[in-house]
Design a protein around this motif. Structure first.
Motif: not given
Length: 203
Positions: A154-157, A162-163, A169-173, A180-181
Motif C-alpha cells: 500500500e505504501l508503494v502504491r 503521489l508521484a 501538477a508540475s506539467e500544468g499551470d 507540490a515540488d
C-alpha cells in the motif's frame, strides 16, 4: 541523551502540529489542511530518525559521483561532475582524491585541452556502486518486512500515485505546483533515502 532530546523535540512538533490541525478543521477544507499537517509531521519524524539510521551509508558524496559517472554517455570533467553533484570544485577535488586513492576512478588530462581533467569510473568503481545499492536494497527490504506485506504494498502504491499527482501538477499551470515540488522534496528527505538515487537506476 541525544535520542531523548530528539524524542522530546518530536513530541513538541507533534503537539504543535496537532494544535494547528485542530484549528484548521474549523475552516472550510480544514480536514485536508489537517491531513497536510499530519503528513508534514510524519515526514519530519522520518528525517529525524532516518538521519541516525542512515549514518552507516556513505555521506561524503562518493556514491553520487559514481552514480553520475555510471549514467553518463560521455566522459566527464571534474567541473562537470561538480555541477552535476551540486558541490563546489574544492569539494569535488577532495572526493575524487579519495575515489582515485581507492582505485574507483581514474583522472587523465584531456587530449583536447590539457587544462581539463577527464574522470572515468573503473571496473572496481562499478562493483562498488553495485555493492552499495545491493546493501541499500537489503536494508530497505528489512524495513518493509517489519512493516508487513500489506502495508508495504500500500505504501508503494500510494507513493506511486503521489508521484503521478505531483507530475501532473508540475506539467500544468497550477499555482500550487511550486508547493507540490516542495512537498515532493520534503517527502524525499523524509524517507531518508540514501545518497545516490534509486537502487534500480544503478543497474
Amino acid at each position: 541523551m541525544e535520542e531523548q532530546r530528539n524524542a522530546c523535540a518530536a513530541g513538541r512538533d507533534a503537539g504543535r502540529d496537532a494544535g494547528r490541525a485542530a484549528g484548521s478543521r474549523e475552516a472550510p477544507g480544514g480536514e485536508w489542511s489537517a491531513l497536510a499537517h499530519d503528513l508534514m509531521t510524519q515526514t519530519r519524524r522520518l528525517r529525524m530518525y532516518g538521519k541516525g539510521t542512515m549514518r552507516r551509508w556513505d555521506g561524503r558524496g562518493r556514491v553520487g559521483v559514481l552514480h553520475v559517472l555510471h549514467h553518463s554517455d560521455a566522459a566527464l570533467t571534474a567541473g562537470e561532475l561538480a555541477r552535476a553533484c551540486h558541490v563546489t570544485s574544492a569539494r569535488m577535488a577532495q572526493t575524487l582524491n579519495q575515489l582515485e586513492a581507492d582505485g574507483l576512478v581514474t583522472r587523465t588530462p584531456s587530449e583536447a585541452d590539457r587544462r581539463r581533467t577527464i574522470v572515468r569510473m573503473t571496473d572496481a568503481g562499478e562493483a562498488e556502486l553495485r555493492s552499495y545499492f545491493d546493501g541499500v536494497t537489503h536494508f530497505t527490504a528489512g524495513l518493509l518486512r517489519q512493516l508487513g506485506e500489506k502495508d508495504s504494498r500500500e505504501l508503494v502504491r500510494i507513493l506511486g500515485k503521489l508521484a503521478d499527482v505531483l507530475h501532473d501538477a508540475s506539467e500544468g499551470d497550477d499555482p500550487a505546483a511550486a508547493g507540490a515540488d516542495s512537498a515532493a522534496a520534503g517527502a524525499d528527505a523524509g524517507a531518508g533515502a540514501p545518497e545516490g538515487g534509486d537502487a534500480h537506476e544503478a543497474r
